[in-house]
Write an enzyme that holds these catalytic residues in place. Structure first.
Site, short mmCIF file in Angstrom:
data_model
loop_
_atom_site.label_atom_id
_atom_site.label_comp_id
_atom_site.label_asym_id
_atom_site.label_seq_id
_atom_site.Cartn_x
_atom_site.Cartn_y
_atom_site.Cartn_z
N GLU A 109 -2.47 -9.01 3.16
CA GLU A 109 -2.78 -9.53 4.50
C GLU A 109 -4.26 -9.46 4.82
O GLU A 109 -4.71 -10.07 5.81
CB GLU A 109 -1.96 -8.78 5.56
CG GLU A 109 -2.42 -7.38 5.90
CD GLU A 109 -2.00 -6.30 4.92
OE1 GLU A 109 -2.21 -5.12 5.24
OE2 GLU A 109 -1.48 -6.63 3.82
N CYS B 175 0.84 -1.20 0.00
CA CYS B 175 0.00 0.00 0.00
C CYS B 175 0.88 1.25 0.00
O CYS B 175 1.61 1.49 -0.97
CB CYS B 175 -1.00 -0.03 1.17
SG CYS B 175 -2.35 1.16 0.97
N HIS C 184 -3.76 -4.81 -0.15
CA HIS C 184 -3.36 -5.36 1.14
C HIS C 184 -3.47 -6.89 1.08
O HIS C 184 -4.54 -7.44 1.32
CB HIS C 184 -4.26 -4.82 2.26
CG HIS C 184 -3.99 -3.41 2.62
ND1 HIS C 184 -3.05 -3.05 3.56
CD2 HIS C 184 -4.51 -2.26 2.14
CE1 HIS C 184 -3.01 -1.74 3.68
NE2 HIS C 184 -3.88 -1.23 2.82
#
Length: 201
Positions: free
Chosen positions: A183, A78, A181
């Site tokens: 994650e 990001c 993202h």
């Protein structure tokens, strides 16, 4: 075990990335110490917030050279991806790490809402080990939260669309960046993180 390091830039939410990497069976080191970062075999550069605040923290923590001179694989996530660029037009213009000599600009999305928040299909442009085992034809869905991005450029390895087409992932030698993202992107995100941590990069 490899020395997997998540760099604490002072401008990032480390919790979700730390949890995701741990799901790979790895215990990463979270640190803001340049000496520890220099010993990494894999280095994560996460970030949220503004480029100006993040660069200020990197400079204050003496982390700039340990990132730019890194010889191990580095993954910017990001804002961490944007920091790899030459400059951002955010807050009147910010000089950044210049690992990828391209500028970051505000997304020109017409009447669509900024920040861009949500799931978008990411399509690889070239074959790259970061996307190994992921759908290279239709692409995979990943989660985005941002208002600035790289345009398509010679370092782009994957793209996505939100009003315009922009770089979803970039690469310059041992440096990768993803605007999304991983994650927070379910199975596809976890696969990408595994590729970075365990892959032959």
């Amino acid at each position: 075990m490899k020395d997997i390091v998540i760099l604490d830039t002072g401008c990032c939410n480390l919790t979700s990335l730390l949890a995701a990497v741990k799901r790979l069976g790895v215990e990463p080191l979270v640190t803001a110490e340049p000496a520890q970062a220099k010993r990494a075999s894999r280095l994560f550069l996460p970030g949220v917030g503004t480029a100006q605040a993040a660069m200020r923290e990197l400079q204050k923590r003496d982390l700039v050279s340990c990132i730019t001179e890194s010889r191990c694989p580095v993954l910017g996530i990001c804002l961490g991806m944007q920091l790899l660029g030459a400059e951002s037009e955010e807050t009147g213009g910010v000089k950044m790490l210049n690992v990828i000599p391209e500028s970051v600009g505000k997304l020109q999305v017409g009447r669509l809402t900024l920040p861009h928040m949500g799931w978008n299909r990411v399509k690889p442009i070239i074959k790259d080990p970061l996307f190994e085992g992921l759908d290279s034809e239709l692409g995979e869905y990943f989660y985005f939260v941002h208002s600035y991005a790289f345009n398509l450029n010679s370092y782009t390895i994957a793209s996505t669309e939100y009003g315009v087409t922009f770089s979803a992932a970039v690469r310059q030698k041992n440096f990768w960046g993803v605007q999304f993202h991983p994650e927070r992107s379910g199975a596809a995100g976890l696969k990408l993180l595994r590729n970075f941590v365990e892959g032959d990069l």
